[in-house]
Write a protein that holds these residues in place. Structure first.
Motif: not given
Ligand code: AMP
Ligand code: FE
Ligand code: FE
Ligand code: ZN
Length: 284
Positions: A277-278, A9-10, A64-68
């Motif tokens: 995320l960890d 996830a950016p 859209a190139g967006v991480e959801v």
């Protein structure tokens, strides 16, 4: 070889937003596209007690190139204070989540009727039909009633509806049956999600409540949010650092006119996102 969770996830990541499946104004696609335009690379869809918008948001994110990030927001109560808990990266098909979503939807509908009855007792010409016209698909909430009050001319502004009638201390306020924060946190963990205290110190919770909720197994506190003052934000960040918690943040966007913050102005960076995320990796 054991690998740390890779951050797919950016950043910048806005980890709090609503669609019309709860009390947001717009479809998931529009929310995702708004995030994209605002330079947000990862957006969490965190509707109040529903996951109905996630599938559409994920599909729109791919286009859209967006991480959801699949999420949810639970209203909970601790010591008569309302505290909101976000579940991020939850499995929307988890049976515990599915069950609570079903129950809460019915409960919200019943509560909206009670609020409307109180408004009628205050001699306001409002009916459930006015409210239903505002609710697109969603889980009915006070913002829908606020907009209906604007529409019938009982107030001139959305915020005024909360100030005069349906806010926490307003004459037409009706409390909801709430989960305890601990139950919400457990439910989120069972659904493999990360539990975040949303906008702590806002709308009731004091520092003592934040401490209490942290002890119930919280993973992170939201320290970036349009309603937080700079000093509240600072206290929450320091609290997180001192208690081995991650920090989250987001716009809590509900759509133009229904939000305090603008999309693009409230987010976490790559390092903060990685810490969240960890935490996630602990729950599978
Ligand atoms: P409910 O979940 O039905 O109790 O409604 C709570 C929602 O109402 C929050 O998530 C916000 O979207 C909105 N809300 C609460 N207080 C206010 C306020 N003073 N002004 C604007 N929106 C508010
Ligand atoms: Fe809301
Ligand atoms: Fe909230
Ligand atoms: Zn929210």
């Amino acid at each position: 070889m054991r690998q740390a969770t890779r951050n797919s996830a950016p950043a910048p990541a806005d980890l709090h937003a609503h669609t019309w499946y709860s009390d947001g104004k717009y479809a998931p696609k529009k929310v995702v596209e708004t995030a994209k335009k605002a330079g947000i690379k990862t957006i969490a869809i965190t509707d109040h007690e529903t996951v109905a918008g996630i599938q559409e948001a994920v599909a729109a994110g791919k286009d859209a190139g967006v991480e959801v990030v699949p999420g949810i927001e639970f209203s909970t109560r601790v010591k008569e204070v309302e505290a909101h808990i976000l579940g991020l990266w939850i499995d929307p098909e988890n049976p515990g989540i599915t069950e609570i979503v079903k129950n809460k939807r019915a409960e919200r509908a019943r509560r909206a009727e009670k609020i409307v009855e109180k408004l009628q007792a205050l001699k306001i010409g409002i009916h459930m039909d006015h409210v239903k016209k505002v609710v697109s698909k969603g889980n009915i909430g006070r913002p829908h009633i606020a907009q209906a009050l604007v529409n019938v001319g009982a107030v001139t502004e959305f915020e005024e509806a909360f100030r005069r009638y349906i806010g926490r201390h307003g004459p037409a306020y009706v409390a909801r049956e709430s989960l305890s924060p601990g139950d919400a946190i457990d439910l989120i963990h069972e659904a493999k999600g990360v539990a975040v205290l949303a906008h702590g110190l806002i709308g009731g919770p004091q520092r003592e409540h934040v401490k209490m909720i942290a002890d119930m197994g919280l993973d992170a506190v939201e320290a970036v949010h349009p309603k937080l003052t700079e000093s509240q934000s600072k206290w929450l960040s320091e609290f997180a650092a001192a208690h081995d918690l991650a920090v989250s943040g987001g716009s809590d966007w509900h759509g133009d006119g229904w939000s305090q913050g603008k999309m693009g102005d409230y987010f976490v960076n790559a390092a903060e996102l990685q810490k969240l995320l960890d935490r996630k990796s602990a729950y599978g």
